[in-house]
Design a protein around this motif. Structure first.
Motif, PDB file in Angstrom:
ATOM      1  N   GLN A  26       0.649  -1.318  -0.123  1.00  0.00           N
ATOM      2  CA  GLN A  26      -0.111  -0.151  -0.046  1.00  0.00           C
ATOM      3  C   GLN A  26       0.994   1.122  -0.071  1.00  0.00           C
ATOM      4  N   GLY A  27       2.094   1.296   0.379  1.00  0.00           N
ATOM      5  CA  GLY A  27       3.010   2.673   0.354  1.00  0.00           C
ATOM      6  C   GLY A  27       3.063   2.971   1.818  1.00  0.00           C
ATOM      7  N   THR A  28       3.684   4.158   1.955  1.00  0.00           N
ATOM      8  CA  THR A  28       3.982   4.604   3.348  1.00  0.00           C
ATOM      9  C   THR A  28       2.905   5.407   3.152  1.00  0.00           C
ATOM     10  N   GLY A  29       3.126   6.491   4.459  1.00  0.00           N
ATOM     11  CA  GLY A  29       1.982   7.378   4.661  1.00  0.00           C
ATOM     12  C   GLY A  29       2.061   8.616   3.713  1.00  0.00           C
ATOM     13  N   ALA A  30       3.479   8.906   3.455  1.00  0.00           N
ATOM     14  CA  ALA A  30       3.793   9.938   2.311  1.00  0.00           C
ATOM     15  C   ALA A  30       2.958   9.499   1.123  1.00  0.00           C
ATOM     16  N   ASP A  31       3.095   8.128   0.762  1.00  0.00           N
ATOM     17  CA  ASP A  31       2.485   7.637  -0.649  1.00  0.00           C
ATOM     18  C   ASP A  31       0.968   8.141  -0.494  1.00  0.00           C
ATOM     19  N   ARG A  32       0.351   7.637   0.652  1.00  0.00           N
ATOM     20  CA  ARG A  32      -1.068   7.736   0.930  1.00  0.00           C
ATOM     21  C   ARG A  32      -1.505   9.342   0.900  1.00  0.00           C
ATOM     22  N   GLN A  33      -0.698  10.271   1.497  1.00  0.00           N
ATOM     23  CA  GLN A  33      -0.788  11.493   1.214  1.00  0.00           C
ATOM     24  C   GLN A  33      -0.842  12.258   0.013  1.00  0.00           C
ATOM     25  N   ARG A  34       0.082  11.754  -0.992  1.00  0.00           N
ATOM     26  CA  ARG A  34       0.177  12.233  -2.334  1.00  0.00           C
ATOM     27  C   ARG A  34      -0.928  11.666  -3.023  1.00  0.00           C
ATOM     28  N   ARG A  35      -1.442  10.541  -2.677  1.00  0.00           N
ATOM     29  CA  ARG A  35      -2.468   9.969  -3.423  1.00  0.00           C
ATOM     30  C   ARG A  35      -3.858  10.455  -3.208  1.00  0.00           C
ATOM     31  N   ALA A  36      -4.098  11.098  -1.875  1.00  0.00           N
ATOM     32  CA  ALA A  36      -5.132  11.935  -1.727  1.00  0.00           C
ATOM     33  C   ALA A  36      -4.941  13.400  -2.364  1.00  0.00           C
ATOM     34  N   LEU A  37      -3.663  13.829  -2.565  1.00  0.00           N
ATOM     35  CA  LEU A  37      -3.702  15.091  -3.104  1.00  0.00           C
ATOM     36  C   LEU A  37      -3.848  15.009  -4.651  1.00  0.00           C
ATOM     37  N   ALA A  38      -3.574  14.010  -5.271  1.00  0.00           N
ATOM     38  CA  ALA A  38      -3.921  13.790  -6.708  1.00  0.00           C
ATOM     39  C   ALA A  38      -5.330  13.459  -7.022  1.00  0.00           C
ATOM     40  N   ALA A  39      -5.904  12.890  -6.152  1.00  0.00           N
ATOM     41  CA  ALA A  39      -7.564  12.487  -6.289  1.00  0.00           C
ATOM     42  C   ALA A  39      -8.171  13.846  -5.781  1.00  0.00           C
ATOM     43  N   GLY A  40      -7.941  14.785  -4.772  1.00  0.00           N
ATOM     44  CA  GLY A  40      -8.730  15.706  -4.541  1.00  0.00           C
ATOM     45  C   GLY A  40      -7.991  17.078  -3.958  1.00  0.00           C
ATOM     46  N   GLY A  41      -6.925  17.149  -4.335  1.00  0.00           N
ATOM     47  CA  GLY A  41      -6.196  18.288  -3.844  1.00  0.00           C
ATOM     48  C   GLY A  41      -5.911  18.503  -2.355  1.00  0.00           C
ATOM     49  N   PRO A  42      -5.120  19.708  -1.773  1.00  0.00           N
ATOM     50  CA  PRO A  42      -4.845  19.779  -0.650  1.00  0.00           C
ATOM     51  C   PRO A  42      -5.941  19.483   0.434  1.00  0.00           C
ATOM     52  N   GLY A  43      -7.221  19.950   0.290  1.00  0.00           N
ATOM     53  CA  GLY A  43      -8.100  19.692   1.190  1.00  0.00           C
ATOM     54  C   GLY A  43      -8.424  18.309   1.493  1.00  0.00           C
TER      55      GLY A  43
END
Length: 364
Positions: free
Chosen positions: A334-351
């Motif tokens: 699944q990747g690290t927390g950093a990977d999960r944060q970046r996936r969230a950014l790609a999906a919906g932006g900083p918010g």
């Protein structure tokens, strides 16, 4: 059974704006009066938008997980009572509009006078794992032997890619922020206990650091407890990942103690190589290559497998093999927390990143 304890640091954030909320004392006081939490388990931190929790001494990973869930729920509940949420991220996501005030303690105020900009930017959260080793000379031996594995642990725990509203390009920007303090990074090799004590006294005598709490090495001997304290880990989004790291670090220290008692040799790379290895780990996390103790570039997955092989006997002796290895395999998938944060950014932006982190804090 080798004992283990965990400390976790959380940022407090406004759930609407994502801005840090300087309400730590109110949150700490509210969490500390709950019937299932003692006041000493909830502690102040450098900035008023940070709270730290500390588990009791534990013998099993089940105990670690139970205490972390209890403490996270207590702090999360207290935070909501005061209009904020806990943010289990190594760094904040949003750009801060106003500076976060320093906690009103003499020690913290002295640090602010000495290094105002560093203190202002100390909006970083880690998790620290304490592993019990009764014999102090053995603690120094263990510290020497675990140094080469700290970059691998840093890469695995990376959960701080953002700073001041933008992607830093690093998986663990927290590591870079901490490395600016005068005594930081991977600790040096120490000849023995006397050498450790002599060099710490020399550092204190310079007046550049005020106390041993400012020995910001990625691993050190605890001054309060008979433990080796590993400090290189970013705070984790999920409690079970924190438990995984508690198991890995305990296995690593236990392996180091066993090898020291058996008189086995160990790798001692030059300081420039260990520094380079740590920088590479902070830069790429598990998304690239790491530097092994011989200076070779190795895939992050291979280094993680080496670590698991290295600690396998200690994990087995503690009964942690199945739990730790299954969580490590999930991390690799699944990747690290950093990977999960970046996936969230790609999906919906900083918010979306902030929402994901705050949700993780509410549902640990």
């Amino acid at each position: 059974m080798v004992t283990v304890g965990v400390e976790e640091e959380y940022l407090l954030a406004d759930p609407v704006t994502g801005q840090l909320a300087a309400r730590a004392e109110k949150v700490r006081a509210a969490a500390g009066v709950r019937p299932f939490v003692t006041a000493r388990e909830i502690q102040s931190e450098l900035l008023q938008a940070q709270v730290e929790v500390a588990t009791p001494v534990c013998r099993t990973l089940e105990e670690v997980g139970g205490h972390l869930l209890r403490l996270r729920h207590a702090v999360a509940g207290a935070a909501e009572e005061h209009g904020c949420r806990i943010m289990p991220s190594g760094t904040p996501v949003a750009r801060e509009v106003t500076p976060v005030p320093v906690t009103e303690q003499t020690r913290y105020k002295a640090m602010q006078r000495q290094a105002p900009q560093l203190v202002a930017e100390q909006m970083v959260n880690g998790m620290h794992v304490h592993v019990g080793v009764a014999d102090r000379p053995l603690r120094v031996e263990a510290l020497n032997r675990i140094r080469v594995w700290l970059p691998t642990l840093t890469a695995m725990s990376a959960n701080s890619p953002f700073w001041e509203g933008h992607d830093t390009g690093f998986a663990s920007w927290r590591t870079i922020v901490f490395d600016r303090w005068p005594v930081s990074g991977i600790p040096p090799y120490f000849a023995d206990e006397a050498d450790y004590d002599r060099r710490v006294r020399t550092l204190l005598s310079t007046g550049v650091i005020n106390d041993t709490g400012q020995l910001y090495w990625q691993a050190r001997l605890s001054e309060r407890y008979p433990t080796v304290e590993v400090r290189c880990l970013d705070i984790q989004l999920r409690t079970d990942d924190a438990v995984m790291f508690a198991g890995l670090v305990r296995g690593l220290v236990a392996t180091a103690v066993a090898e020291a008692e058996a008189g086995r040799p160990f790798a001692d790379p030059p300081p420039e190589l260990t520094r380079t290895a740590m920088w590479q780990a902070a830069r790429h996390g598990l998304g690239g290559e790491l530097i092994d103790p011989a200076g070779r570039r190795v895939s992050a997955r291979d280094m993680v497998r080496r670590l698991l092989d290295h600690v396998a006997p200690s994990l087995e002796a503690a009964g942690d093999t199945r739990q730790v290895t299954s969580l490590v395999h999930r991390l690799l998938w699944q990747g690290t927390g950093a990977d999960r944060q970046r996936r969230a950014l790609a999906a919906g932006g900083p918010g979306a990143v902030t929402d994901m982190i705050l949700e993780a804090g509410s549902m640990p």
